[in-house]
Design an enzyme around this catalytic site. Structure first.
Site, PDB file in Angstrom:
ATOM      1  N   TYR A 299       3.825   1.466  -2.259  1.00  0.00           N
ATOM      2  CA  TYR A 299       2.636   0.527  -2.114  1.00  0.00           C
ATOM      3  C   TYR A 299       2.570   0.013  -3.447  1.00  0.00           C
ATOM      4  O   TYR A 299       2.330  -1.550  -3.451  1.00  0.00           O
ATOM      5  CB  TYR A 299       1.614   1.438  -1.749  1.00  0.00           C
ATOM      6  CG  TYR A 299       0.259   0.724  -1.531  1.00  0.00           C
ATOM      7  CD1 TYR A 299      -0.009   0.009  -0.624  1.00  0.00           C
ATOM      8  CD2 TYR A 299      -0.857   0.862  -2.446  1.00  0.00           C
ATOM      9  CE1 TYR A 299      -1.403  -0.568  -0.111  1.00  0.00           C
ATOM     10  CE2 TYR A 299      -2.070   0.241  -2.373  1.00  0.00           C
ATOM     11  CZ  TYR A 299      -2.182  -0.365  -1.138  1.00  0.00           C
ATOM     12  OH  TYR A 299      -3.403  -1.142  -1.162  1.00  0.00           O
TER      13      TYR A 299
ATOM     14  N   LYS B 249       2.196  -4.237  -4.044  1.00  0.00           N
ATOM     15  CA  LYS B 249       1.167  -4.866  -4.599  1.00  0.00           C
ATOM     16  C   LYS B 249       1.250  -5.698  -6.019  1.00  0.00           C
ATOM     17  O   LYS B 249       0.560  -6.560  -6.162  1.00  0.00           O
ATOM     18  CB  LYS B 249       0.014  -3.601  -4.746  1.00  0.00           C
ATOM     19  CG  LYS B 249      -0.433  -3.305  -3.437  1.00  0.00           C
ATOM     20  CD  LYS B 249      -0.891  -4.601  -2.346  1.00  0.00           C
ATOM     21  CE  LYS B 249      -1.579  -3.948  -1.119  1.00  0.00           C
ATOM     22  NZ  LYS B 249      -2.117  -5.277  -0.174  1.00  0.00           N
TER      23      LYS B 249
END
Length: 294
Positions: A154, A158
Site C-alpha cells: 500500500y 501511494k
C-alpha cells in the site's frame, strides 16, 4: 456553488470516503459520475445526489479495466460534454508484514491504486487537454509518505502516486491541467482494526472531503500534497537539503560519513520545481568547488 457547471468523476465512490467525496462535490454544484465495482452501490450514491437536487450518473467497473474506464469517460462526455475533475479514490488493502506478504497481494494493491489511477488519468487526459482545463486529485497516504508497519504494498503504491502527480502536473501545466494529492485519514472499512474505536470515531470521512475544494476549483494550486483528517488539514512536502560537496576518491564514502550532519541539515532546504533540480545543484556545487581550488 463554486463548482457549478463542472463535471467530476469519483472512483471507488459507492461507499466510505468516495461516497462522501461524491456527495460533497455535488453539494458544491458539480455534476458527478459515481464509479464503483458494484452497480447497486454506485446507483445508490447517484440516487442520493439526485434526491438532493443534483445531477449524477452511476457506472460500475474496475479502474484496472481500460475498456471499462474508457466507456465510463465516454459516457460522461456524451452526457455532459466535458470532464473537469477526476478524483482517483478507488483502492484496496492487503495488509501483512513484508516477510509474510504474498507477492500476488503486492501486485494487486499496486495495480488498483497506481495503475488504476494511471488508467483513469490517461482516459481523461485528451479531453482535459482539448478543453484547456482539468483538475486531478490522487489519493496518497501517510503510509506512502512516511511508512506504516504491514503496508509495504500500500505504501509503495501511494508514494508512487506522488511521483505520478509531480510529472503529470508539469506536463499538464500548459494545458490548464492541475494535479494534486490528498492524503486522507478516515474511518472506513479499510481502517477497521488499525486504531482504537474511540480514535476511529473522530475520523468521520465527511471531515476529509472539504479538502477537495481548494484542489479542484479554478484557482487551485498544483503539485500540492494535502493531508486531512478529523477536521485537521496540513501540507506535506518532498524537499531537498542544501547538502555539501564531498567529491570523489577512494575515501569519498568515509568523508561522506563524516559530513553526514551537513548533508542532512534541513537549513536552506527547498521544494524542487522539477526533478532535474538535483542534478543542477550537484553540477553547480562541483563547479564552485573546482573554482575555489583554482
Amino acid at each position: 456553488m463554486p463548482l457549478e457547471g463542472r463535471t467530476a468523476i469519483v472512483t471507488g465512490a459507492g461507499g466510505g470516503l468516495g461516497r462522501q467525496h461524491a456527495l460533497y462535490l455535488a453539494r458544491k454544484g458539480a455534476r458527478v459520475l459515481v464509479n464503483d465495482l458494484g452497480q447497486d452501490a454506485a446507483m445508490a450514491v447517484a440516487d442520493e445526489i439526485r434526491a438532493a437536487g443534483g445531477q449524477a450518473l452511476a457506472f460500475a467497473g474496475s479502474v484496472t479495466d481500460e475498456a471499462a474506464v474508457g466507456e465510463m469517460v465516454g459516457r460522461v462526455l456524451a452526457e455532459w460534454g466535458r470532464i473537469d475533475i477526476l478524483v482517483n479514490n478507488a483502492g484496496i488493502l492487503r495488509d501483512k508484514s513484508f516477510g509474510k506478504m504474498d507477492l500476488a497481494d503486492f501486485r494487486l494493491v499496486v495495480d488498483v491504486h497506481l495503475m488504476g489511477a494511471a488508467i483513469c488519468c490517461k482516459a481523461v487526459w485528451d479531453a482535459m487537454r482539448g478543453q484547456k482545463y482539468g483538475r486531478i486529485v490522487m489519493t496518497t497516504s501517510s503510509s506512502g509518505l512516511y511508512g506504516n508497519f504491514g503496508q509495504a504494498n500500500y505504501g509503495a503504491a501511494k508514494m508512487a502516486l506522488v511521483g505520478l502527480m509531480q510529472t503529470l502536473a508539469i506536463e499538464g501545466a500548459k494545458y490548464g491541467i492541475k494535479v494534486n494529492c490528498l492524503a486522507p485519514t478516515a474511518y472506513t472499512r479499510m481502517m477497521e482494526g488499525i486504531l482504537p474505536q474511540e480514535q476511529l470515531d473522530t475520523l468521520d470521512p465527511a471531515l476529509v472531503s472539504p479538502a477537495l475544494l481548494p484542489l479542484v476549483v479554478e484557482d487551485a494550486p498544483t503539485r500540492a500534497i494535502l493531508c486531512a483528517g478529523a477536521g485537521h488539514f496540513a501540507r506535506a512536502y518532498v524537499t531537498l537539503t542544501e547538502g555539501t560537496f564531498v567529491g570523489g576518491g577512494e575515501d569519498a564514502g568515509e568523508r561522506l560519513m563524516m559530513a553526514w550532519d551537513a548533508v542532512s541539515s534541513s537549513t536552506h532546504q527547498i521544494v524542487p520545481e522539477y526533478g532535474f533540480t538535483q542534478a543542477e545543484r550537484e553540477v553547480a556545487s562541483a563547479w564552485r568547488h573546482a573554482a575555489n581550488r583554482t
